[in-house]
Scaffold this active site. Structure first.
Site, PDB file in Angstrom:
ATOM      1  N   LYS A 187       0.864  -1.206   0.000  1.00  0.00           N
ATOM      2  CA  LYS A 187       0.000   0.000   0.000  1.00  0.00           C
ATOM      3  C   LYS A 187       0.883   1.233   0.000  1.00  0.00           C
ATOM      4  O   LYS A 187       1.994   1.208   0.540  1.00  0.00           O
ATOM      5  CB  LYS A 187      -0.903   0.004   1.233  1.00  0.00           C
ATOM      6  CG  LYS A 187      -2.007   1.040   1.212  1.00  0.00           C
ATOM      7  CD  LYS A 187      -3.127   0.678   0.235  1.00  0.00           C
ATOM      8  CE  LYS A 187      -4.403   0.399   0.924  1.00  0.00           C
ATOM      9  NZ  LYS A 187      -5.430  -0.272   0.201  1.00  0.00           N
TER      10      LYS A 187
HETATM   11  N1  GLU Z   1      -7.337  -0.026  -2.906  1.00  0.00           N
HETATM   12  C1  GLU Z   1      -8.100  -1.228  -3.062  1.00  0.00           C
HETATM   13  C2  GLU Z   1      -8.073  -2.040  -1.779  1.00  0.00           C
HETATM   14  O1  GLU Z   1      -7.868  -1.520  -0.711  1.00  0.00           O
HETATM   15  C3  GLU Z   1      -7.703  -2.012  -4.289  1.00  0.00           C
HETATM   16  C4  GLU Z   1      -6.282  -2.487  -4.333  1.00  0.00           C
HETATM   17  C5  GLU Z   1      -5.876  -3.100  -5.675  1.00  0.00           C
HETATM   18  O2  GLU Z   1      -6.697  -3.169  -6.566  1.00  0.00           O
HETATM   19  O3  GLU Z   1      -4.720  -3.491  -5.750  1.00  0.00           O
HETATM   20  O4  GLU Z   1      -8.339  -3.207  -1.774  1.00  0.00           O
END
Ligand code: GLU
Length: 418
Positions: A106
């Site tokens: 992240k």
């Molecule tokens: N931001 C989204 C989540 O928290 C999607 C992450 C992604 O598609 O890699 O799951």
């Protein structure tokens, strides 16, 4: 509204709780409680007026035992090292519970994007992409959208990466616009899994979704799509909120018209079908069958949890309940579908996008939605099997038991490396 729960400590306590039911070595559990690495970088860009401004940005690569790190990049003033670390851990267990061959990561930049022009945001995003370049790649780490980022930012990151690498590699990032290599169904995917998981939970609990009342906290991409899809399934959306406040109508309202109102005015507040304006906390404590928290972490703390009267909660947001709130809701027999399953549709369709990018072969929306449904239903079944097998009181713990076991297996099967 929220207590001061540190999201990274919340993640670690969720892992510790699940470890009680796992036959995994304590030292391996310790590994699975910390990110492998965190990039912290300072980005300095030129504002439109010629001044310079510095921003702090992070990328946490939590775990790559099951595949490339995967997870979004958020733009929000609250972004911090610990928040990004927690969110990257949740991604690790999210990709594991839905059993897609990816790890967890992240990133984020601490800023309020509303304070910047599009040109400034482009410079900042490209500057971050330049810092990320050595770390990312379709087999290394694949970012995606998250809070306050979307197709526009993903397209910029893809373009920066491809330009610097002198290649075409659309699978370096997901959540792109369709003409830039995005997937059908990606924008709706988080809201879609939130309601698919709710449908499975209602079925498991022998409750009727038809006519069930629903409250949605947060009316961004995940929240409003969840509202629209649950309405299409026959439920009645009676309340919704965003950062400016909430709306309520005991007979329900049209979730799409409420979104149109938000697009025009910036908020759901003032929407004509609303009988009453209510607060965010009111939305979270309404007497409804289903509550969908779709905003940020720590929306419900232990105090607020005492007042929650919903029967089922489907977590569209990441980390909306503090661990103390979880305990209160467990006592009250509220069935909480954990974020790592409920909102896993986003990363699951990101996985489909990545597969399509690598094959240079694109699927129909129908196929995307069908494959997504299969994955969410299978993950829910795996959760329930473990929930019943260990007689667990909390579906979240069941999800972590399944997910941690999968990551630990991959780590142990890889053997040792000096
Ligand atoms: N931001 C989204 C989540 O928290 C999607 C992450 C992604 O598609 O890699 O799951």
């Amino acid at each position: 509204m929220s207590d001061e729960a540190n999201p990274f400590e919340s993640l670690q306590s969720q892992i510790d709780e699940a470890a009680n039911y796992l036959d995994v070595d304590g030292d391996v559990i310790e590994r699975l409680k910390h990110p492998e690495r965190v990039l912290e970088t300072n980005l300095t860009i030129e504002r439109d007026d010629g001044d310079l401004e510095r921003f702090t940005a992070f990328r946490s690569q939590f775990n790559g035992d099951r595949g490339p790190y995967k997870g979004g990049i958020r733009y929000h003033p609250q972004v911090s090292r610990d928040e990004v670390k927690a969110l990257s851990g949740w991604m690790t267990y999210k990709t594991a519970i839905v059993d897609i061959p990816l790890g967890g990561g992240k990133g984020g930049i601490a800023l309020d994007p509303d304070d910047y022009s599009e040109a400034e945001l482009e410079r900042l995003t490209r500057s971050f992409a330049k810092e990320l370049r050595p770390l990312i790649g379709e087999d290394r780490d694949v970012p995606a959208p998250d809070v306050n980022t979307g197709q526009r930012e993903m397209n910029w990151i893809k373009d920066t990466y491809e330009s610097l690498e002198n290649t075409t590699e659309p699978g370096v990032i997901t959540g792109k616009a369709l003409d830039s290599g995005g997937s059908e169904g990606r924008v709706e995917a988080t809201g879609r899994s939130t309601v698919l998981a709710a449908r499975e939970a209602f079925d498991y609990l022998d409750k009727d979704l038809e006519g069930a009342t629903v409250a949605v906290q947060g009316y961004g991409n995940a929240g409003w799509i969840a509202a629209k899809l649950i309405d299409e399934m026959g439920a009645t959306v009676v309340a919704a909120s965003d950062s400016s406040g909430g709306i309520y109508n005991s007979d329900g309202f049209d979730p799409v018209a409420a979104k149109d109102h938000k697009n025009e005015t910036g908020s759901v507040v003032g929407y004509e079908e609303s009988e009453e304006e209510i607060t965010n906390d009111d939305v979270l404590t309404l007497d409804v069958d289903l509550l969908i928290p779709a905003a940020l972490e720590n929306a419900i703390d232990a105090d607020l949890a005492e007042d929650v009267t919903a029967d089922v909660i489907s977590e569209a947001a990441n980390g909306p309940l503090t661990p103390a709130a979880d305990e209160v809701l467990e006592e009250k027999d509220v069935f909480v579908i954990p974020d790592i399953l409920a909102n896993a549709g986003g990363v699951t369709v990101s996985y489909f996008e990545w597969v399509q990018n690598r094959q240079r072969f694109y699927w129909s929306e129908e196929r995307v939605n069908k494959e997504l449904e299969t994955i969410i239903v299978d993950a829910f079944d795996a959760l329930v099997e473990t929930y019943e097998e260990h007689d667990l009181e909390n579906p979240r713990t069941a999800a972590y038991v399944v997910a941690i076991q999968r990551v630990a297996n991959a780590f142990e099967e890889a053997g040792s490396w000096p």
